[in-house]
Design an enzyme around this catalytic site. Structure first.
Site, mmCIF file in Angstrom:
data_model
loop_
_atom_site.group_PDB
_atom_site.id
_atom_site.type_symbol
_atom_site.label_atom_id
_atom_site.label_comp_id
_atom_site.label_asym_id
_atom_site.label_seq_id
_atom_site.Cartn_x
_atom_site.Cartn_y
_atom_site.Cartn_z
ATOM 1 N N CYS A 165 -0.647 4.316 2.460
ATOM 2 C CA CYS A 165 -0.742 4.181 3.919
ATOM 3 C C CYS A 165 -0.464 2.735 4.302
ATOM 4 C CB CYS A 165 -2.091 4.666 4.431
ATOM 5 S SG CYS A 165 -3.518 3.989 3.551
ATOM 6 N N SER A 166 -1.494 1.995 4.720
ATOM 7 C CA SER A 166 -1.282 0.589 5.089
ATOM 8 C C SER A 166 -2.557 -0.223 4.904
ATOM 9 C CB SER A 166 -0.806 0.493 6.549
ATOM 10 O OG SER A 166 -1.743 1.100 7.421
ATOM 11 N N CYS A 167 -3.258 -0.009 3.790
ATOM 12 C CA CYS A 167 -4.478 -0.773 3.506
ATOM 13 C C CYS A 167 -4.126 -2.254 3.447
ATOM 14 C CB CYS A 167 -5.091 -0.303 2.192
ATOM 15 S SG CYS A 167 -5.672 1.409 2.249
ATOM 16 N N CYS B 261 0.891 -1.170 0.000
ATOM 17 C CA CYS B 261 0.000 0.000 0.000
ATOM 18 C C CYS B 261 0.921 1.209 0.000
ATOM 19 C CB CYS B 261 -0.907 0.015 1.218
ATOM 20 S SG CYS B 261 -1.946 1.504 1.291
#
Length: 206
Positions: free
Chosen positions: A113-115, A110
């Site tokens: 961000c941190s999906c 991602c």
């Protein structure tokens, strides 16, 4: 005013430098202020580490390895398959499965961000959220894979998928050799979290 500190600033100054200790200290502060219920926190952590966690994703991969019809259904609408299995919820609303082959290896990042598909893989690892991984996975995926211990043949292409708030990915790793005749439960034990992100390979039996 130089000596006029808010409660927030005071609490922040008391936090230790170690991340794990900082989390515990924050939890203690918030609990004392009545803002957090420790039992609720424990329930959330247990859900994503034990009851949800990577075992759900491993079950999907093992079924895909064992059942051609199931694998075909994943290719058509993985989100619906997850819903039918009950592997559906927070950050797992829209799932796409990408299947590794001898000619193409899939890897997920991602970049913004941190999906991450929590309902299938549990809580994302720290490195997945790091700036280094998010930038380098796209620019130099083979080097990143090598650092994870994954050495691919030169003829195997690497395809990087960018997870977003709309779509999250589950990698179906290559099925290891020597697993013919193994049950879904036995196969699931060979599937690692990293292999479902694409930064690892499935375990070899034995």
């Amino acid at each position: 005013m130089p000596h006029d500190h808010s409660d927030h600033e005071h609490a922040h100054a008391l936090l230790p430098s170690d991340p794990a200790l900082r989390v515990k200290a924050l939890e203690t502060i918030l609990t004392r202020k009545g803002l957090v219920d420790p039992a609720a926190l424990d329930e959330i952590i247990d859900t994503y580490e034990s009851r949800v966690g990577p075992k759900n994703g491993a079950d999907v991969v093992a079924r895909a390895w064992s059942d051609e019809g199931f694998r075909a259904a994943l290719a058509v609408d993985a989100t619906e398959v997850m819903r039918e299995l009950g592997y559906y919820g927070r950050q797992g609303e829209h799932i796409v499965c990408t299947e590794c082959t001898p000619s193409v290896h899939h890897m997920v990042v991602c970049t913004l961000c941190s999906c991450y598909p929590w309902s299938l893989l549990g809580i994302p690892p720290g490195w997945y959220k790091s700036d280094a991984y998010r930038s380098r996975a796209v620019r130099e995926p083979r080097k990143v894979l090598a650092e994870f211990g994954v050495a691919l043949p030169p003829e195997t292409a690497v395809r990087v998928w960018d997870s977003t708030a709309e779509i999250r990915y589950l990698v179906i790793p290559l099925r290891p050799a020597g697993t013919e005749g193994m049950s879904v439960e036995e196969l699931a034990k060979l599937v690692t979290r990293d292999s479902m992100i694409g930064t690892g390979l499935a375990r070899v039996p034995g």
